[in-house]
Design a protein around this motif. Structure first.
Motif, PDB file in Angstrom:
ATOM      1  N   ALA A 188       0.841  -1.203   0.000  1.00 34.31           N
ATOM      2  CA  ALA A 188       0.000   0.000   0.000  1.00 34.31           C
ATOM      3  C   ALA A 188       0.879   1.258   0.000  1.00 34.31           C
ATOM      4  N   TYR A 189       1.941   1.223   0.810  1.00 31.65           N
ATOM      5  CA  TYR A 189       2.859   2.356   0.874  1.00 31.65           C
ATOM      6  C   TYR A 189       3.577   2.541  -0.464  1.00 31.65           C
ATOM      7  N   TYR A 190       3.986   1.427  -1.044  1.00 32.26           N
ATOM      8  CA  TYR A 190       4.691   1.472  -2.327  1.00 32.26           C
ATOM      9  C   TYR A 190       3.797   2.054  -3.417  1.00 32.26           C
ATOM     10  N   ASN A 191       2.535   1.648  -3.420  1.00 33.40           N
ATOM     11  CA  ASN A 191       1.591   2.177  -4.413  1.00 33.40           C
ATOM     12  C   ASN A 191       1.366   3.680  -4.230  1.00 33.40           C
ATOM     13  N   TYR A 192       1.419   4.111  -2.981  1.00 33.20           N
ATOM     14  CA  TYR A 192       1.150   5.503  -2.658  1.00 33.20           C
ATOM     15  C   TYR A 192       2.364   6.394  -2.924  1.00 33.20           C
ATOM     16  N   ARG A 234       7.883   4.155  -3.241  1.00 34.50           N
ATOM     17  CA  ARG A 234       9.148   3.888  -2.542  1.00 34.50           C
ATOM     18  C   ARG A 234       8.930   2.764  -1.541  1.00 34.50           C
ATOM     19  N   CYS A 235      10.019   2.097  -1.168  1.00 31.72           N
ATOM     20  CA  CYS A 235       9.955   1.046  -0.148  1.00 31.72           C
ATOM     21  C   CYS A 235       9.789   1.709   1.225  1.00 31.72           C
ATOM     22  N   PRO A 274      18.820  -4.223   7.056  1.00 29.41           N
ATOM     23  CA  PRO A 274      19.902  -4.025   6.081  1.00 29.41           C
ATOM     24  C   PRO A 274      19.687  -2.701   5.340  1.00 29.41           C
ATOM     25  N   ARG A 275      20.770  -1.959   5.106  1.00 28.74           N
ATOM     26  CA  ARG A 275      20.644  -0.696   4.364  1.00 28.74           C
ATOM     27  C   ARG A 275      20.250  -0.955   2.919  1.00 28.74           C
ATOM     28  N   GLN A 276      20.725  -2.075   2.404  1.00 26.13           N
ATOM     29  CA  GLN A 276      20.477  -2.458   1.010  1.00 26.13           C
ATOM     30  C   GLN A 276      19.051  -2.994   0.863  1.00 26.13           C
ATOM     31  N   HIS A 277      18.283  -2.449  -0.068  1.00 24.27           N
ATOM     32  CA  HIS A 277      16.936  -2.954  -0.320  1.00 24.27           C
ATOM     33  C   HIS A 277      17.003  -4.370  -0.884  1.00 24.27           C
ATOM     34  N   SER A 278      16.428  -5.322  -0.144  1.00 19.79           N
ATOM     35  CA  SER A 278      16.428  -6.717  -0.587  1.00 19.79           C
ATOM     36  C   SER A 278      15.318  -7.460   0.140  1.00 19.79           C
ATOM     37  N   GLY A 279      14.533  -8.234  -0.597  1.00 21.52           N
ATOM     38  CA  GLY A 279      13.393  -8.940  -0.002  1.00 21.52           C
ATOM     39  C   GLY A 279      13.789 -10.153   0.817  1.00 21.52           C
ATOM     40  N   TYR A 280      14.918 -10.759   0.438  1.00 22.27           N
ATOM     41  CA  TYR A 280      15.246 -12.065   1.022  1.00 22.27           C
ATOM     42  C   TYR A 280      16.461 -12.045   1.935  1.00 22.27           C
ATOM     43  N   TYR A 324       8.584  -5.027  -3.220  1.00 22.13           N
ATOM     44  CA  TYR A 324       8.451  -3.895  -2.289  1.00 22.13           C
ATOM     45  C   TYR A 324       8.717  -4.299  -0.844  1.00 22.13           C
ATOM     46  N   TYR A 325       9.212  -5.513  -0.633  1.00 22.71           N
ATOM     47  CA  TYR A 325       9.509  -5.946   0.723  1.00 22.71           C
ATOM     48  C   TYR A 325      11.000  -5.796   0.989  1.00 22.71           C
ATOM     49  N   HIS A 326      11.345  -5.707   2.264  1.00 21.29           N
ATOM     50  CA  HIS A 326      12.722  -5.436   2.677  1.00 21.29           C
ATOM     51  C   HIS A 326      12.917  -6.260   3.950  1.00 21.29           C
ATOM     52  N   TRP A 327      13.717  -7.282   3.852  1.00 22.77           N
ATOM     53  CA  TRP A 327      13.837  -8.198   4.992  1.00 22.77           C
ATOM     54  C   TRP A 327      14.445  -7.481   6.199  1.00 22.77           C
ATOM     55  N   HIS A 328      14.164  -7.992   7.389  1.00 26.30           N
ATOM     56  CA  HIS A 328      14.706  -7.406   8.625  1.00 26.30           C
ATOM     57  C   HIS A 328      14.559  -8.395   9.769  1.00 26.30           C
ATOM     58  N   LEU A 329      15.230  -8.086  10.856  1.00 23.79           N
ATOM     59  CA  LEU A 329      15.190  -8.954  12.033  1.00 23.79           C
ATOM     60  C   LEU A 329      14.559  -8.164  13.186  1.00 23.79           C
ATOM     61  N   GLU A 330      13.562  -8.763  13.844  1.00 28.16           N
ATOM     62  CA  GLU A 330      12.894  -8.086  14.961  1.00 28.16           C
ATOM     63  C   GLU A 330      13.204  -8.804  16.268  1.00 28.16           C
ATOM     64  N   ILE A 331      13.678  -8.054  17.249  1.00 21.83           N
ATOM     65  CA  ILE A 331      13.964  -8.612  18.576  1.00 21.83           C
ATOM     66  C   ILE A 331      12.866  -8.145  19.533  1.00 21.83           C
ATOM     67  N   MET A 332      12.230  -9.095  20.218  1.00 23.93           N
ATOM     68  CA  MET A 332      11.140  -8.779  21.140  1.00 23.93           C
ATOM     69  C   MET A 332      11.479  -9.245  22.553  1.00 23.93           C
TER      70      MET A 332
END
Lengths: 238, 238
Positions: A92-96, A99-100, A141-147, A196-204
């Motif tokens: 939705a953000y990408y369509n709007y 941008r990622c 990651p600073r680099q845009h990458s889905g995986y 339009y996805y950008h992988w990341h790691l979430e710590i909870m």
């Protein structure tokens, strides 16, 4: 559509029963991250799998059911609900904006500075602007990458270092901390979303209880601002 | 749209510091339920509120932050995410079958028998077919109605009794149990959903930890079948 197919693997990070990720050497963490990527790359060959999730429960309050520190990898025949919501949000953000959303988050966090914990050439770790939990942390990651599993050798070394240092800081602030982390990566094998996805790691970190309000609404009450949490974490001496 | 408006009330169920709902007299529980309805009816007069949720956290593992047993009531300026998802699900089913999904669940549970814990003239309590947690319980009115606070005096007495008896059974199976319950009721003040919604009460015992898999996917692993849980609860002697 789901079809009762799946895989579940347990990855033992090290032979040391009492060592968390933060206690390992950077090169040991690198080997562990490489193994996560290798197992993911292997499971993707099975086209029935549509989503692979790497996650870690550390400590009993985080639901760890084996005492020896370990990471889990599940391959699912569908994109799960929470991943789908995140991907639809990014779409939705990408369509709007064209941008990622994650690239924009990184730009905003670097400009604002006050929620950043650590930075290196390839990654930043920060307490997100809209944290659900006290001391919630994202490593991105600073680099845009889905995986996730596409990371290079150099990126793997940088991730090992920032993961070690971020967890070390967190565990110095909270003794005997239980926490979960989850690697959020794009769907696989023909499912949409990777562009339009950008992988990341979430710590909870498990510092508060999820109670009736959260269960009923899906909204989260967080008594600690991410700015304050980041300030505590930044102040920790190595 | 949200606008920073809300209300939050804490209802003290009884003067007894050590008595849970299950320890109160049926008429004491009736008064408590009437108070929940009266406060809801009063707050609805403020047209800025779109959703009212009555919930209860009992025990530290359920996130209770005050020791004296209590119930909370929140009025929100929007229909929260989780409520909206449930309402959209009920709407989709209604469009497909032209029937209320909850009325169909009641018919199915009564026909199947094996997940029912208790029944009276106005309510049934059962372990739902797709339970997310071990010993999860739903208390549902037989009468189709979107709003909890519309219950009659006779229904209030019946709800007090089934709530007391259901919680008593649960607390005899698990000593020192922490649990949450949430009353799911339709949106208010012009929000859609009331015609195909059917209010109910959900009890969530805190017996397992929500871990990485659940957080990442939104799917739940439940090691206890609802049939087995209902069998244990039914077998409890008064």
């Amino acid at each position: 559509m789901s079809n009762g197919i799946g895989a579940h693997e347990v990855l033992i990070e090290s032979p040391y029963h009492n060592k968390d990720i933060s206690d390992l050497l950077p090169q040991e963490i690198e080997s562990y991250l490489k193994m996560c990527c290798m197992r993911t790359a292997d499971l993707i060959k099975d086209s029935r799998f549509k989503y692979i999730m790497v996650f870690r429960n550390y400590g009993s309050a985080a639901g760890a059911s084996l005492e020896h520190p370990h990471t889990q990898l599940v391959a699912l025949p569908m994109v799960p609900k929470n991943a789908l919501e995140e991907i639809h949000g990014a779409q939705a953000y990408y369509n709007y904006r064209e941008r990622c959303i994650y690239c924009d988050i990184i730009r905003q966090e670097i400009a604002d500075k006050e929620r950043i914990i650590l930075e290196n050439k390839y990654f930043i770790s920060f307490c997100p602007f809209v944290s659900r939990f006290p001391f919630e942390i994202m490593i991105m990651p600073r680099q845009h990458s889905g995986y996730f599993y596409h990371i290079s050798a150099e990126e793997t070394a940088a991730l090992a270092q920032i993961l070690k240092d971020t967890l070390s800081k967190l565990k110095k602030v909270f003794v005997n901390l239980s926490y979960n982390y989850i690697i959020h990566s794009a769907p696989i094998n023909g499912e949409v979303g990777v562009e339009y996805y950008h992988w990341h790691l979430e710590i909870m970190p498990k510092l508060t209880q999820v109670a009736g309000f959260e269960w009923g609404t899906g909204f989260y009450l967080d008594p600690t601002s991410p700015e304050l949490a980041a300030q505590y974490l930044k102040a920790v001496k190595d």
